[in-house]
Every structure is written in C-alpha cells, then in structure tokens.
Design a protein around this motif. Structure first.
Motif, PDB file in Angstrom:
ATOM      1  N   ARG A 119      57.559  42.969  40.867  1.00  0.00           N
ATOM      2  CA  ARG A 119      57.510  42.853  39.400  1.00  0.00           C
ATOM      3  C   ARG A 119      58.509  41.814  38.897  1.00  0.00           C
ATOM      4  NH1 ARG A 119      56.425  48.107  36.032  1.00  0.00           N
ATOM      5  NH2 ARG A 119      54.690  47.872  37.467  1.00  0.00           N
ATOM      6  N   GLU A 120      59.712  41.851  39.441  1.00  0.00           N
ATOM      7  CA  GLU A 120      60.734  40.857  39.098  1.00  0.00           C
ATOM      8  C   GLU A 120      60.798  39.853  40.246  1.00  0.00           C
ATOM      9  OE1 GLU A 120      62.458  40.749  36.225  1.00  0.00           O
ATOM     10  OE2 GLU A 120      61.315  42.493  35.556  1.00  0.00           O
ATOM     11  N   THR A 121      60.195  38.690  40.054  1.00  0.00           N
ATOM     12  CA  THR A 121      60.169  37.711  41.140  1.00  0.00           C
ATOM     13  C   THR A 121      61.291  36.692  40.972  1.00  0.00           C
ATOM     14  OG1 THR A 121      58.831  35.928  40.187  1.00  0.00           O
ATOM     15  CG2 THR A 121      57.651  37.868  41.005  1.00  0.00           C
ATOM     16  N   GLY A 122      61.664  36.113  42.091  1.00  0.00           N
ATOM     17  CA  GLY A 122      62.648  35.040  42.057  1.00  0.00           C
ATOM     18  C   GLY A 122      61.998  33.680  42.189  1.00  0.00           C
ATOM     19  N   LEU A 123      60.691  33.608  41.908  1.00  0.00           N
ATOM     20  CA  LEU A 123      59.987  32.333  42.056  1.00  0.00           C
ATOM     21  C   LEU A 123      60.347  31.369  40.937  1.00  0.00           C
ATOM     22  CD1 LEU A 123      56.357  33.517  42.935  1.00  0.00           C
ATOM     23  CD2 LEU A 123      58.045  32.555  44.502  1.00  0.00           C
ATOM     24  N   PRO A 124      60.529  30.093  41.265  1.00  0.00           N
ATOM     25  CA  PRO A 124      60.662  29.088  40.212  1.00  0.00           C
ATOM     26  C   PRO A 124      59.374  29.033  39.386  1.00  0.00           C
ATOM     27  CG  PRO A 124      61.170  28.173  42.389  1.00  0.00           C
ATOM     28  CD  PRO A 124      60.603  29.526  42.604  1.00  0.00           C
ATOM     29  N   LEU A 125      59.450  28.487  38.172  1.00  0.00           N
ATOM     30  CA  LEU A 125      58.301  28.465  37.271  1.00  0.00           C
ATOM     31  C   LEU A 125      57.086  27.781  37.893  1.00  0.00           C
ATOM     32  CD1 LEU A 125      57.129  29.136  34.491  1.00  0.00           C
ATOM     33  CD2 LEU A 125      58.095  26.981  33.648  1.00  0.00           C
ATOM     34  N   ALA A 126      57.280  26.650  38.535  1.00  0.00           N
ATOM     35  CA  ALA A 126      56.145  25.935  39.142  1.00  0.00           C
ATOM     36  C   ALA A 126      55.486  26.777  40.230  1.00  0.00           C
ATOM     37  CB  ALA A 126      56.594  24.593  39.704  1.00  0.00           C
ATOM     38  N   SER A 127      56.284  27.503  41.014  1.00  0.00           N
ATOM     39  CA  SER A 127      55.731  28.363  42.061  1.00  0.00           C
ATOM     40  C   SER A 127      54.966  29.536  41.455  1.00  0.00           C
ATOM     41  CB  SER A 127      56.846  28.889  42.967  1.00  0.00           C
ATOM     42  OG  SER A 127      57.475  27.831  43.636  1.00  0.00           O
ATOM     43  N   SER A 128      55.514  30.120  40.389  1.00  0.00           N
ATOM     44  CA  SER A 128      54.809  31.216  39.701  1.00  0.00           C
ATOM     45  C   SER A 128      53.475  30.734  39.158  1.00  0.00           C
ATOM     46  CB  SER A 128      55.650  31.764  38.546  1.00  0.00           C
ATOM     47  OG  SER A 128      56.798  32.395  39.035  1.00  0.00           O
ATOM     48  N   ALA A 129      53.478  29.526  38.568  1.00  0.00           N
ATOM     49  CA  ALA A 129      52.244  28.973  38.016  1.00  0.00           C
ATOM     50  C   ALA A 129      51.235  28.704  39.124  1.00  0.00           C
ATOM     51  CB  ALA A 129      52.542  27.696  37.234  1.00  0.00           C
ATOM     52  N   ARG A 130      51.699  28.196  40.256  1.00  0.00           N
ATOM     53  CA  ARG A 130      50.794  27.932  41.386  1.00  0.00           C
ATOM     54  C   ARG A 130      50.192  29.239  41.898  1.00  0.00           C
ATOM     55  NH1 ARG A 130      48.050  24.270  44.881  1.00  0.00           N
ATOM     56  NH2 ARG A 130      46.971  25.825  46.112  1.00  0.00           N
ATOM     57  N   HIS A 131      51.004  30.281  41.948  1.00  0.00           N
ATOM     58  CA  HIS A 131      50.508  31.589  42.385  1.00  0.00           C
ATOM     59  C   HIS A 131      49.421  32.089  41.428  1.00  0.00           C
ATOM     60  CE1 HIS A 131      50.429  35.584  44.061  1.00  0.00           C
ATOM     61  NE2 HIS A 131      50.771  36.105  42.908  1.00  0.00           N
ATOM     62  N   LEU A 132      49.638  31.934  40.137  1.00  0.00           N
ATOM     63  CA  LEU A 132      48.625  32.325  39.157  1.00  0.00           C
ATOM     64  C   LEU A 132      47.347  31.514  39.354  1.00  0.00           C
ATOM     65  CD1 LEU A 132      50.791  32.720  35.917  1.00  0.00           C
ATOM     66  CD2 LEU A 132      49.677  34.556  37.209  1.00  0.00           C
ATOM     67  N   ALA A 133      47.490  30.219  39.648  1.00  0.00           N
ATOM     68  CA  ALA A 133      46.317  29.373  39.874  1.00  0.00           C
ATOM     69  C   ALA A 133      45.524  29.854  41.083  1.00  0.00           C
ATOM     70  CB  ALA A 133      46.739  27.916  40.061  1.00  0.00           C
ATOM     71  N   ASP A 134      46.223  30.234  42.160  1.00  0.00           N
ATOM     72  CA  ASP A 134      45.541  30.773  43.342  1.00  0.00           C
ATOM     73  C   ASP A 134      44.793  32.058  42.990  1.00  0.00           C
ATOM     74  OD1 ASP A 134      46.142  28.853  45.266  1.00  0.00           O
ATOM     75  OD2 ASP A 134      47.969  29.851  45.928  1.00  0.00           O
ATOM     76  N   ARG A 135      45.442  32.929  42.229  1.00  0.00           N
ATOM     77  CA  ARG A 135      44.783  34.178  41.826  1.00  0.00           C
ATOM     78  C   ARG A 135      43.554  33.908  40.970  1.00  0.00           C
ATOM     79  NH1 ARG A 135      48.905  37.474  38.727  1.00  0.00           N
ATOM     80  NH2 ARG A 135      47.017  38.641  38.236  1.00  0.00           N
ATOM     81  N   ALA A 136      43.682  32.985  40.014  1.00  0.00           N
ATOM     82  CA  ALA A 136      42.546  32.657  39.146  1.00  0.00           C
ATOM     83  C   ALA A 136      41.385  32.110  39.963  1.00  0.00           C
ATOM     84  CB  ALA A 136      42.982  31.645  38.087  1.00  0.00           C
ATOM     85  N   TYR A 137      41.699  31.243  40.932  1.00  0.00           N
ATOM     86  CA  TYR A 137      40.649  30.653  41.760  1.00  0.00           C
ATOM     87  C   TYR A 137      39.946  31.732  42.590  1.00  0.00           C
ATOM     88  CZ  TYR A 137      38.284  27.302  44.781  1.00  0.00           C
ATOM     89  OH  TYR A 137      37.325  26.580  45.445  1.00  0.00           O
ATOM     90  N   ALA A 138      40.722  32.657  43.157  1.00  0.00           N
ATOM     91  CA  ALA A 138      40.122  33.746  43.934  1.00  0.00           C
ATOM     92  C   ALA A 138      39.205  34.583  43.049  1.00  0.00           C
ATOM     93  CB  ALA A 138      41.215  34.617  44.561  1.00  0.00           C
ATOM     94  N   HIS A 139      39.646  34.907  41.829  1.00  0.00           N
ATOM     95  CA  HIS A 139      38.797  35.670  40.905  1.00  0.00           C
ATOM     96  C   HIS A 139      37.526  34.893  40.576  1.00  0.00           C
ATOM     97  CE1 HIS A 139      41.038  39.281  40.012  1.00  0.00           C
ATOM     98  NE2 HIS A 139      42.143  38.597  39.765  1.00  0.00           N
ATOM     99  N   ALA A 140      37.650  33.592  40.323  1.00  0.00           N
ATOM    100  CA  ALA A 140      36.476  32.785  39.994  1.00  0.00           C
ATOM    101  C   ALA A 140      35.475  32.771  41.148  1.00  0.00           C
ATOM    102  CB  ALA A 140      36.894  31.357  39.649  1.00  0.00           C
ATOM    103  N   ARG A 141      35.967  32.628  42.365  1.00  0.00           N
ATOM    104  CA  ARG A 141      35.076  32.578  43.531  1.00  0.00           C
ATOM    105  C   ARG A 141      34.375  33.908  43.773  1.00  0.00           C
ATOM    106  NH1 ARG A 141      33.487  28.426  46.070  1.00  0.00           N
ATOM    107  NH2 ARG A 141      32.346  28.736  44.185  1.00  0.00           N
ATOM    108  N   LEU A 142      35.028  35.006  43.338  1.00  0.00           N
ATOM    109  CA  LEU A 142      34.430  36.335  43.507  1.00  0.00           C
ATOM    110  C   LEU A 142      33.593  36.748  42.294  1.00  0.00           C
ATOM    111  CD1 LEU A 142      37.456  38.164  45.179  1.00  0.00           C
ATOM    112  CD2 LEU A 142      35.284  37.555  46.269  1.00  0.00           C
ATOM    113  N   GLY A 143      33.482  35.862  41.290  1.00  0.00           N
ATOM    114  CA  GLY A 143      32.665  36.171  40.121  1.00  0.00           C
ATOM    115  C   GLY A 143      33.346  37.044  39.089  1.00  0.00           C
TER     116      GLY A 143
END
Length: 200
Positions: A119-143
C-alpha cells in the motif's frame, strides 16, 4: 556500475548481454551469510534487471528463475530501499514481476502479481506511473475496458508530464477507442485528445 551497464543494454534491446552481465555480477555479489541491507539490495537489483531482460527476450523460464531469488531477497530486506542510485525492495519486485508477465503476454498473472504491491510503496513517480501503465495494458488485453480507462486517468493526474511521452498509455487508449468506435465516451475522447491518439 555493472548493474547500470546491464540496464543500459536492456534499454538498447540487447537482452542476452544484459542478462549475462546482470546474472554474472549477481553471482559474484551474492552473500551467503549475514549481509548489510545495501548489499542485499544491490544483489536483488541485479537479479530483477536480469529477469526483466530475460522477460523482454521472451525467456519466461529464465525470467521466473531470477524473480524467485529476488523475491526472497526482497522479503529478507522487508522494505523499499535506494542504495547506490538503485531502487530495490518489495515494491520494485512487484513492479518488475508485473512487467515480465506483461511483456510475455501473461496478463492474468500480471494482474495477480499487481495485487501484491504494498500500500505504501517506495517507488519513484516514474516507476509508479510505469506500473500503472502495465496494469492498464493488462486490463485492456483482457477486455476489462473500464479498468483500462480508469487507470490511465489516475496516471495522468499523478504524472501528467510522464504520460505525454510514453507509448504504452497511448496503446491502451488506442485499443479502447478501437473497441468502442461506435460509442466512445467523453472521458475516453478527452484522454485520447490529450495523448494525441487519433479517434477518427
């Protein structure tokens, strides 16, 4: 230094070389007994760099075999660290595990792994954003269209400058526009316009 070289090779698409340098350096760095957290973090970072490169080379077995000990190291440290200009810890491990599953097209595993993000991550902002992008892409591919739209909107609010110059959020939005060509919502239209995605 060798970790940085391995990462640069990865970014250049020289995946096999990146794996070789990351793993050979990790073997020399590994400590069997008590080790300082910064030593463990350097070792763990080398392992996930190797895993990420192996994933991009579509060597799933090799990527998985590197993620497993990296997970053990992250558990042993127990929190996110940044040593020698290198981030490593539970959050980084989850982020790179999701990335490996996304690039190897195992989207269900990617979303399962994403649930382990602290819940409390130590990721830099760019890394957090990249992680969100990966999640969004996975959701898109799964419909999962609603999740695939909601996540880039969150990402855009958190890191507007980052989103503007990234390919993955554009791919997600373009796929959503294509899926909903007859009924594109105003939210999706607005996001597409801001990211420069053609809706005609």
């Amino acid at each position: 230094m060798r970790g940085s070289v391995a990462w640069q090779l990865l970014v250049q698409g020289r995946y096999d070389e990146a794996v070789r340098i990351a793993t050979s350096t990790a073997e020399r760095t590994e400590s069997r007994g008590d080790a300082a957290p910064e030593h463990l973090a350097a070792y763990g970072s080398l392992l996930i760099t190797g895993a990420t490169a192996a994933g991009r080379a579509r060597k799933v077995g090799e990527a998985t075999s590197l993620l497993q000990p990296a997970g053990e190291v992250a558990d042993r440290i127990g929190y996110d660290r940044n040593d020698y200009e290198t981030a490593f810890g539970p959050s980084q491990l989850v982020m790179q595990t999701v990335d490996v599953h996304v690039v190897t097209e195992n989207y269900t595993k990617a979303l399962d792994a994403a649930k382990m993000m602290p819940r409390e991550t130590g990721l830099p902002l760019a890394s957090s954003a990249r992680h969100l992008a990966d999640r969004a892409y996975a959701h898109a591919r799964l419909g999962h269209d609603q999740e695939a739209l909601d996540i880039p909107l969150v990402m855009e609010r958190a890191a507007p400058d980052w989103v503007q110059y990234q390919t993955l959020p554009r791919l997600v939005v373009a796929e959503l526009v294509e899926n909903h060509r007859r009924r594109v919502t105003s939210k999706l239209l607005g996001l597409a316009a801001r990211l420069g995605v053609n809706t005609t």
